[in-house]
Scaffold this active site. Structure first.
Site, short mmCIF file in Angstrom:
data_model
loop_
_atom_site.label_atom_id
_atom_site.label_comp_id
_atom_site.label_asym_id
_atom_site.label_seq_id
_atom_site.Cartn_x
_atom_site.Cartn_y
_atom_site.Cartn_z
N ILE A 113 0.85 -1.18 0.00
CA ILE A 113 0.00 0.00 0.00
C ILE A 113 0.89 1.24 0.00
O ILE A 113 1.89 1.29 0.72
CB ILE A 113 -0.98 0.01 1.20
CG1 ILE A 113 -1.95 1.18 1.09
CG2 ILE A 113 -0.24 0.00 2.53
CD1 ILE A 113 -3.16 1.06 2.00
N GLY A 157 7.72 14.72 1.52
CA GLY A 157 7.25 15.98 2.07
C GLY A 157 5.96 15.93 2.85
O GLY A 157 5.57 16.92 3.47
N GLU A 185 -3.71 -1.74 12.01
CA GLU A 185 -2.30 -1.57 11.64
C GLU A 185 -1.47 -1.19 12.87
O GLU A 185 -0.39 -1.75 13.10
CB GLU A 185 -2.17 -0.49 10.57
CG GLU A 185 -0.74 -0.17 10.18
CD GLU A 185 -0.65 0.87 9.08
OE1 GLU A 185 0.43 1.48 8.94
OE2 GLU A 185 -1.64 1.08 8.35
N GLY A 245 27.50 -4.06 26.75
CA GLY A 245 28.71 -3.27 26.60
C GLY A 245 29.14 -3.18 25.15
O GLY A 245 28.31 -3.09 24.24
N GLY A 277 2.41 6.19 11.28
CA GLY A 277 2.09 7.44 11.95
C GLY A 277 3.07 7.64 13.08
O GLY A 277 3.22 6.78 13.95
#
Length: 377
Positions: free
Chosen positions: A124, A130, A240, A337, A362
């Site tokens: 999907i 942007g 989701e 470590g 999201g």
């Protein structure tokens, strides 16, 4: 604390999943990480075992299991065995519901058999350069023409974008004054895959840029009603985000177990490092909080099955558990470590793989906004 979520059939499914993954996935981790994608042969083998599209009706090759507990079991075993790639959660939890709940009967007959058999990889495409998590800022457009819809735009961060043969594309529909969901086969004229994106983690999962230049989408490839796409997207985001929370808790549990084992075995200054108060208190805190998260997410799974899980509850589950997951893995790495920073130690891969959980689906900042608005603020 004993879990009461699952019945015998779920535990039988768990045993089958674990056996399959240990045999067919675990030995190929390094190979798939180096290749930047999971082999398609594995996906077809998983489908043959009933691990792909099992929620689809039996007439299309599925098992008709619309019980999210099976999804949760599969996701947990993917985490526990260290299996790489997001193919299972992407297909079963995120993309498949669009074909089950929105697609017409004709569309289901056309697409579901290939999805369930593993012959058709699905994806999907929502995010754009942007726009990030702001779906309302989508610039990709679909303009109605006599023969269908003309699609133009670019998508990025598309999981399985390199391999996908069937892609649901979210696009703005100026004529319908809203958004629509358009299914684009990879052989469509004008469709082009961009570069495979090089990521910090989850290197075995192909992620891509996709371009759509005057792609003609026929009416029979439109999901739902054009103009209602944003509502349709929002309707599936709760599952989701719950899927991501399930993965996060399983990952946090594994991190705590790994840290405890290492804290008992590794010595410093003549004693196990777990005996130092700072480490002991840290692990006590994480163990308790992960236990709380487990109870919470199990309840969310029940709510999802009964149709009661709200968008705000799923958003809260997603941001709280994914931040706990990374905190647990970071503590586990710290206990190791310098060795924890070495690629040969599995904790290093799990640590970098987990970081994206706070971003995709999201961002956690957006999740807090959703929860905050649900409080009337």
């Amino acid at each position: 604390m004993r879990r009461t979520l699952f019945a015998d059939e779920h535990e039988q499914f768990r045993a089958a999943v674990r056996s399959f993954l240990e045999k067919n996935a675990v030995p190929h981790t390094a190979e798939w990480e180096a290749a930047g994608q999971v082999d398609r042969g594995f996906w077809r083998a998983a489908a043959a075992q009933g691990l792909v599209g099992f929620a689809a009706p039996e007439e299309f090759g599925g098992a008709g299991l619309r019980d999210f507990r099976f999804n949760a079991v599969l996701n947990e075993e993917v985490v526990r065995t260290g299996t790489v790639g997001d193919g299972f959660s992407l297909t079963n939890d995120i993309v498949l519901p669009y074909y089950l709940d929105i697609a017409s009967s004709e569309q289901q007959r056309r697409w579901l058999p290939g999805i369930v058999s593993g012959d058709t990889a699905i994806a999907i495409a929502m995010s754009e350069p942007g726009t990030g998590s702001d779906l309302r800022a989508i610039k990709t457009t679909a303009v109605r023409e006599r023969d269908g819809w003309r699609l133009n735009g670019a998508k990025t961060f598309v999981t399985r974008g390199i391999q996908a043969e069937l892609i649901i594309v979210a696009a703005r529909t100026p004529e319908a004054d809203g958004f629509g969901l358009f299914v684009v086969p990879s052989e469509s004229a004008g469709f082009e895959r961009g570069r495979k994106l090089e990521k910090i983690g989850r290197r075995a999962q192909d992620t891509a840029e996709l371009f759509f230049r005057d792609v003609l989408v026929p009416e029979e490839n439109v999901l739902g009603e054009p103009g209602n796409g944003l509502r349709l997207l929002m309707g599936n985001l709760a599952q989701e985000r719950l899927s991501m929370a399930v993965v996060a808790v399983a990952s946090a549990e594994h991190a705590v177990r790994t840290a405890l084992d290492y804290a008992r075995e590794r010595t410093a200054f003549g004693q196990p490092i777990g005996s130092f108060q700072a480490n002991r208190f840290r692990l006590a805190d994480l163990s308790t909080r992960v236990g709380v998260a487990r109870v919470f997410i199990d309840r969310c799974i029940e709510a999802r099955n009964s149709g009661e899980l709200t968008a705000a509850e799923a958003a809260g589950a997603k941001f709280w558990t994914t931040e706990l997951e990374f905190e647990a893995l970071d503590a586990c790495l710290q206990l190791h470590g310098g060795y924890g920073y070495m690629e040969e130690y599995e904790v290093a891969r799990r640590w970098r793989d987990a970081r994206v959980q706070q971003i995709y689906g999201g961002t956690n900042e957006i999740m807090r906004e959703i929860v905050g608005r649900s409080l009337g603020l």
